[in-house]
Design an enzyme around this catalytic site. Structure first.
Site, PDB file in Angstrom:
ATOM      1  N   ASP A  20      -3.242   8.284   4.762  1.00  0.00           N
ATOM      2  CA  ASP A  20      -2.763   7.086   5.076  1.00  0.00           C
ATOM      3  C   ASP A  20      -3.498   6.466   6.257  1.00  0.00           C
ATOM      4  O   ASP A  20      -3.704   7.223   7.198  1.00  0.00           O
ATOM      5  CB  ASP A  20      -1.211   7.102   5.245  1.00  0.00           C
ATOM      6  CG  ASP A  20      -0.612   5.508   4.951  1.00  0.00           C
ATOM      7  OD1 ASP A  20      -1.344   4.763   4.694  1.00  0.00           O
ATOM      8  OD2 ASP A  20       0.707   5.656   5.458  1.00  0.00           O
ATOM      9  N   GLU A  21      -3.411   5.115   6.519  1.00  0.00           N
ATOM     10  CA  GLU A  21      -3.998   4.380   7.659  1.00  0.00           C
ATOM     11  C   GLU A  21      -5.402   5.086   8.269  1.00  0.00           C
ATOM     12  O   GLU A  21      -5.529   5.385   9.323  1.00  0.00           O
ATOM     13  CB  GLU A  21      -2.886   4.554   8.854  1.00  0.00           C
ATOM     14  CG  GLU A  21      -1.511   3.883   8.545  1.00  0.00           C
ATOM     15  CD  GLU A  21      -1.364   2.570   8.673  1.00  0.00           C
ATOM     16  OE1 GLU A  21      -2.396   1.865   8.674  1.00  0.00           O
ATOM     17  OE2 GLU A  21      -0.346   1.904   8.438  1.00  0.00           O
TER      18      GLU A  21
ATOM     19  N   LYS B 148       0.767  -1.237   0.025  1.00  0.00           N
ATOM     20  CA  LYS B 148      -0.076  -0.019  -0.020  1.00  0.00           C
ATOM     21  C   LYS B 148       0.808   1.140  -0.007  1.00  0.00           C
ATOM     22  O   LYS B 148       0.457   2.255  -0.646  1.00  0.00           O
ATOM     23  CB  LYS B 148      -1.044  -0.191   0.997  1.00  0.00           C
ATOM     24  CG  LYS B 148      -0.386  -0.149   2.587  1.00  0.00           C
ATOM     25  CD  LYS B 148      -0.549   1.390   3.123  1.00  0.00           C
ATOM     26  CE  LYS B 148       0.187   1.306   4.606  1.00  0.00           C
ATOM     27  NZ  LYS B 148       0.268   2.503   5.350  1.00  0.00           N
ATOM     28  N   THR B 149       1.994   1.175   0.532  1.00  0.00           N
ATOM     29  CA  THR B 149       2.951   2.465   0.847  1.00  0.00           C
ATOM     30  C   THR B 149       3.249   2.600  -0.617  1.00  0.00           C
ATOM     31  O   THR B 149       3.564   3.913  -1.188  1.00  0.00           O
ATOM     32  CB  THR B 149       3.834   2.328   1.706  1.00  0.00           C
ATOM     33  OG1 THR B 149       3.531   1.895   3.093  1.00  0.00           O
ATOM     34  CG2 THR B 149       4.938   3.324   1.897  1.00  0.00           C
TER      35      THR B 149
ATOM     36  N   ARG C  17       2.276 -10.902  10.664  1.00  0.00           N
ATOM     37  CA  ARG C  17       3.653 -10.413  10.714  1.00  0.00           C
ATOM     38  C   ARG C  17       4.656 -11.320  10.041  1.00  0.00           C
ATOM     39  O   ARG C  17       6.036 -11.066   9.765  1.00  0.00           O
ATOM     40  CB  ARG C  17       4.096  -9.879  12.204  1.00  0.00           C
ATOM     41  CG  ARG C  17       3.271  -8.778  12.727  1.00  0.00           C
ATOM     42  CD  ARG C  17       3.073  -7.625  12.060  1.00  0.00           C
ATOM     43  NE  ARG C  17       1.808  -7.549  11.023  1.00  0.00           N
ATOM     44  CZ  ARG C  17       1.688  -7.099  10.090  1.00  0.00           C
ATOM     45  NH1 ARG C  17       2.524  -6.115   9.698  1.00  0.00           N
ATOM     46  NH2 ARG C  17       0.365  -7.002   9.532  1.00  0.00           N
TER      47      ARG C  17
ATOM     48  N   GLN D 196      -7.179  -4.286  10.219  1.00  0.00           N
ATOM     49  CA  GLN D 196      -6.211  -3.880  11.089  1.00  0.00           C
ATOM     50  C   GLN D 196      -6.346  -2.778  12.046  1.00  0.00           C
ATOM     51  O   GLN D 196      -5.525  -2.123  12.302  1.00  0.00           O
ATOM     52  CB  GLN D 196      -4.753  -3.696  10.266  1.00  0.00           C
ATOM     53  CG  GLN D 196      -4.206  -5.015   9.487  1.00  0.00           C
ATOM     54  CD  GLN D 196      -2.995  -4.650   8.960  1.00  0.00           C
ATOM     55  OE1 GLN D 196      -1.795  -4.492   9.499  1.00  0.00           O
ATOM     56  NE2 GLN D 196      -2.952  -4.332   7.419  1.00  0.00           N
TER      57      GLN D 196
END
Length: 764
Positions: free
Chosen positions: A232-233, A44-45, A609, A263
Site C-alpha cells: 500500500d502507498e 483504493k482501500t 481533501r 500524492q
C-alpha cells in the site's frame, strides 16, 4: 515449501459486485505484476482489501504465503478488520500483514546472527539513539554543541533510508558531519549497537537488505515463501524499502502495488517518486490499472485539481471524474493582508455553522505550522472552537513556550515556573544540583529563584563556571527588564532570543525541524507587534491557553497539508497561496524543479481533501520580521483551469487597487523544461503580478512601534468615552465599559469583555 491450496469453485461473492470495473479488474488480475494507480478518493482501500480477500477466498495461497505491507499500524489493523468482514477468521492466520518495520523485525530475528546480533536484540528508541551518539561525539573530543547528536542522527537515518552502510558512503556524505568524519561516526555507531545487541529502526530493513545481498540462500527461501506480495502507498517508499521489496518479488513476480504518483509528498522523509514511476521497468509486462472514479469530491473540485497537477512532468497520468452532478466552483479569494485573511475565513465558518454545518466538517490546511497563529487568535476572538491536528496549538509549541517563559520572567521576576523552564535553555552547562541549591536558598529566604540565582552567583556554593553562568544570566534579565519600557515588545523579544543564544542554538542544529521552530519564533515576534505592552500580550496568551473547549464538542480542524493526506472534509480552506509561502521558497531553493513538482502535488492533495467546497486565499501583503511586504499570488493559482474556479477580491478600496493579471514571466526552472518539449508546450499561464499601478501601502496600524509603554500611559484619547461603541481589528465591535487613562475595558459583541489600550480602537 507447501503446495498451494485448492482453488474455490464457489460463485463470486456479492462484495465483488460492489466494485466498479477498474477495481474489479485489479482484484481479479492475480497473475503477474500489477500497478494499481489509485487517485484521491477512488476507493483504493476497498480494492486492495477485496484483492486480498479474493486471494484467500479462492485459495490461491495460504495466509502465511502472502506478504502485505502497509505504512502504519492503523492501516494494517484496518485492512485486517476489513478482510475479516469479507472472508471471516482466515485473515487471523496472516503473520506477514503489517508495516515495513514490523515485518522486517520478524525476519531479522530469524537471521540475526548474519547481522552480528542475537535473536533477542533490542530496538532502541530516539532518546537512546541520541544519548549514544552524544557519547560517541564527546568520546572523539568534539564539541557536542557544534556537532550535535540530533544532526548526526538525522544524517544516519537518511543514509539508512537510502540503503547505505558505512562502507557505501560517498565522499560528499562523509563530509556532511564534523568536516569529513561522517563515515567514522556511522561506523562507531554501528559497532556500538552490535556490542549492545541492539538496532535502531533504520537497521531493521538495512540489515535484511544486506543479508539478502550477501546470502543468496536466505533470499531464495523468502522468495519461495511468498506467492503474493501486496504494498500500500507505494509512492511513499524510500530506497531501502524499494530495494527490499524488489528482491523479494523478483522470482514469482506476483506483486501488486497500490499508490498515486500525484500524492507523493514526502521526499523530506526519504520517499522517492521514482519508485512508482519505474515500476513497469522493474517488472516488465506489468499491468497498470487506473482507478479514476472519485467518490469524494464534486466535479469542479476534481477539475481544478486535475488541471493543476497536469502541469507536472513526473507523473504517469490519470484524470479523476465523478458521477456526482452539480457542486460549487473552487473559490479563489484575494485579501489585503493576513489579519483580513483570518477574519474572512472566521466569518465564513461562522456563517456555515449558523446554516447547520458542523465545525468538525471544516478544515483549514496550511503549508507551514506558523500560519495557524493568525487563525487561532481570530477564532478565540469570535468564540469558534478549533483543534490543531498533528501538532500543538501555536502558543503550546515548545520553542514558543520557551520564549514566553523569558518574557514572563522579564515582566514578573517572581515567576519561578518560568525560571525553571529556561534557566538552562538553551544549554548553559548548569546541572540539577545547581537548581536544587537555588531552591533551598529561595525557600529559606522567601525570595524568587531569579533573586536566589543572583545571590548564589556571588557566593562559593557552586563551581566557578556555574557561578559565572548564573551571574551572566541574572545580568541579562536585569538589562532586558530595564529595556522593556523603551523597546516595543517585539523589539525586546528579538533581542532576548538573540542575546540568550536561543536562536543561535536552533540555527546551529541545521535541521528541517529547527528551521520550522525558527519560523514559529518569527511568527511569535510578528504577533507581539500588535501589542503596546508586554503585559497586554501575556494576558492575551493566557486567554488563548485557557480556550481549550470540551474535547467532545465539534471543532474546526487546523493542520498542515502534509498531515491532511488521507483525510476528507466537507469544507476546506487553503490560506497563504503566495509565492514564498506556497510553493515554499525554502523547498524551491533546496530542490529546484523536483521540489516545485512536489509542492504542486501537495496542492493537489490539499484541494482533493474537499468534498463539497474548496476555498483558496492569497494575501496582497504579509508582515514579515516587522516589515510589510507585498506578496505575489502563487503560480499554482494561475494554473487552475478557469472553467472550475471563481475569483473575487476583498482588497480595501475596491478591486481597482489590485488589477492583477496573469502573464508569462521569467521562470527560474525554464531551462529544465527545454528537455521536455511536450511539457513546455502545455505549460499553463505564469505568475499573477500586480498591475502597472503599485500596490498602495498597507492601512495604518494604530500602535506606533517606537512608542514606549510609558508614553502610552501618559496620554488618553479625548475622542472616546465610557458607553461609546468602538471597533477593534482583532475583537470586532464593542461598547466601552470602563476607562482608566489609556486603558479601556470593552464589552465586545463576539469576544466578551477585554482589556484594550485606547490606541487600538476607533469610534464606530
Amino acid at each position: 515449501m507447501t503446495s498451494p491450496p485448492t482453488r474455490d469453485s464457489a460463485p463470486p461473492p456479492d462484495w465483488l459486485d460492489r466494485l466498479n470495473p477498474p477495481q474489479r479488474e485489479a482484484v481479479l488480475t492475480t497473475d503477474g505484476p500489477v500497478l494499481m494507480l489509485a487517485g484521491a478518493g477512488t476507493g483504493k482501500t476497498a480494492a486492495l482489501t477485496a484483492r486480498l480477500g479474493w486471494l484467500l477466498r479462492q485459495r490461491l495461497a495460504w495466509p502465511s504465503e502472502i506478504l502485505c505491507v502497509t505504512f502504519t499500524n492503523r492501516a494494517a489493523r484496518e485492512m485486517r478488520e476489513r478482510v475479516g468482514a469479507l472472508i471471516g477468521p482466515a485473515v487471523e492466520g496472516m503473520p506477514w500483514l503489517g508495516t515495513f518495520h514490523a515485518i522486517a523485525a520478524r525476519m531479522l530475528r530469524r537471521h540475526a546472527e548474519l547481522a552480528g546480533l542475537s535473536p533477542a536484540f533490542t530496538i532502541i528508541d530516539t532518546d537512546d539513539q541520541l544519548r549514544l551518539l552524544k557519547q560517541l561525539i564527546q568520546g572523539e573530543g568534539l564539541d557536542d554543541k557544534r556537532w550535535t547528536a540530533k544532526v548526526l542522527a538525522g544524517l544516519i537515518d537518511q543514509w539508512k533510508n537510502r540503503g547505505l552502510s558505512p562502507a557505501d558512503l560517498a565522499p560528499s556524505d562523509d563530509a556532511a558531519f564534523a568536516d569529513g568524519k561522517g563515515r567514522t561516526f556511522y561506523t562507531l555507531y554501528q559497532d556500538r549497537l552490535r556490542a549492545l545487541n541492539a538496532c535502531d529502526f533504520g537497521d531493521l530493513l538495512l540489515h535484511m537488505l544486506n543479508i539478502f545481498r550477501r546470502h543468496r540462500d536466505v533470499l531464495e527461501s523468502w522468495q519461495q515463501r511468498f506467492r503474493y506480495v501486496m504494498v500500500d502507498e507505494y509512492q511513499d517508499t524510500n530506497a531501502v524499502q524499494y530495494l527490499w521489496l524488489r528482491l523479494i518479488a523478483q522470482t514469482r513476480r506476483n506483486i501488486c502495488v497500490v499508490g498515486d504518483d500525484d500524492q507523493s509528498i514526502y521526499s523530506w522523509r526519504g520517499a522517492e517518486i521514482a519508485n512508482i514511476l519505474r515500476f513497469e521497468q522493474d517488472f516488465p509486462g506489468a499491468r497498470v490499472i487506473r482507478l479514476e472514479q472519485n467518490y469524494r469530491s464534486t466535479a469542479h473540485i476534481l477539475g481544478a485539481a486535475s488541471g493543476l497537477i497536469a502541469e507536472n512532468s513526473q507523473r504517469l497520468g490519470k484524470t479523476l471524474w465523478t458521477a456526482q452532478a452539480g457542486g460549487d466552483r473552487v473559490r479563489v479569494i484575494g485579501v489585503w493582508d493576513g489579519p483580513e485573511e483570518a477574519q474572512r475565513v472566521a466569518d465564513e465558518i461562522a456563517r456555515l455553522e449558523r446554516e447547520g454545518c458542523p465545525l468538525d466538517a471544516i478544515a483549514i490546511l496550511v503549508r507551514a505550522q506558523f500560519q495557524t497563529r493568525e487563525f487561532e487568535d481570530r477564532f478565540l476572538a469570535v468564540g469558534l472552537a478549533y483543534r490543531i491536528v498533528g501538532g500543538f496549538r501555536f502558543y503550546e509549541r515548545a520553542e514558543v513556550r520557551d520564549a514566553l517563559a523569558y518574557l514572563r520572567l522579564i515582566a514578573s521576576p517572581a515567576d519561578d515556573l518560568a525560571f525553571e523552564r529556561i534557566w538552562n535553555t538553551p544549554k548553559r552547562g548548569l546541572g540539577e544540583k545547581s537548581l536544587e541549591k537555588l531552591h533551598r536558598l529561595a525557600r529559606a529566604n522567601g525570595v524568587p529563584l531569579l533573586h536566589a540565582a543572583a545571590v548564589v552567583a556571588q557566593g562559593s556554593d557552586l563551581p566557578p563556571r556555574a557561578r559565572t553562568t548564573l551571574a551572566a544570566l541574572t545580568k541579562d534579565f536585569a538589562r532586558w527588564r530595564a529595556s522593556a519600557d523603551t523597546l516595543t515588545p517585539a523589539e525586546l523579544t528579538r533581542i532576548v532570543l538573540d542575546e540568550s543564544g536561543y536562536s543561535a542554538a536552533l540555527r546551529a542544529e541545521a535541521s528541517s525541524e529547527a528551521i520550522g521552530r525558527l519560523e514559529n519564533l518569527a511568527e511569535l515576534v510578528r504577533a507581539l507587534e500588535d501589542y503596546a505592552t508586554l503585559t497586554d500580550f501575556l494576558e492575551h496568551v493566557s486567554l488563548v491557553m485557557d480556550n481549550e473547549a470540551n474535547s467532545d464538542d465539534p471543532k474546526i480542524t487546523l493542520m498542515t497539508m502534509h498531515g491532511a493526506k488521507g483525510l476528507e472534509f466537507d469544507q476546506v480552506f487553503l490560506p497563504g497561496w503566495e509565492e514564498g509561502v506556497f510553493p515554499s521558497q525554502r523547498s524551491l531553493d533546496e530542490g529546484g524543479l523536483a521540489s516545485l513538482e512536489e509542492e504542486r502535488r501537495l496542492a493537489y492533495v490539499a484541494i482533493t481533501r474537499a468534498r463539497k467546497r474548496c476555498t483558496i486565499l492569497n494575501s496582497a501583503n504579509r508582515r514579515i520580521y516587522g516589515q510589510w511586504t507585498s506578496s505575489i499570488p502563487s503560480r499554482f493559482i494561475g494554473q487552475l483551469p478557469a472553467d472550475h474556479i471563481e475569483s473575487e477580491t476583498t482588497l480595501a478600496g475596491g478591486a481597482s487597487l489590485w488589477r492583477a493579471h496573469w502573464s508569462e514571466q521569467a521562470d527560474p526552472f525554464a531551462d529544465a523544461l527545454t528537455t521536455n518539449p511536450a511539457r513546455a508546450a502545455s505549460r499553463g499561464p505564469g505568475w499573477q503580478r500586480a498591475a502597472a499601478a503599485p500596490v498602495p501601502p498597507p492601512p495604518r496600524r494604530i500602535a506606533e512601534p517606537t512608542r514606549s509603554a510609558a508614553s502610552f500611559a501618559a496620554t488618553a484619547r479625548a475622542d472616546i468615552a465610557v458607553g461609546m461603541r468602538v471597533f477593534n481589528d482583532k475583537f470586532g465591535y464593542g461598547v466601552i465599559a470602563t476607562q482608566d487613562g489609556n486603558k479601556l475595558e470593552i464589552d465586545f459583541e463576539a469576544a466578551g469583555r477585554k482589556r484594550v489600550i485606547d490606541s487600538y480602537v476607533e469610534p464606530a
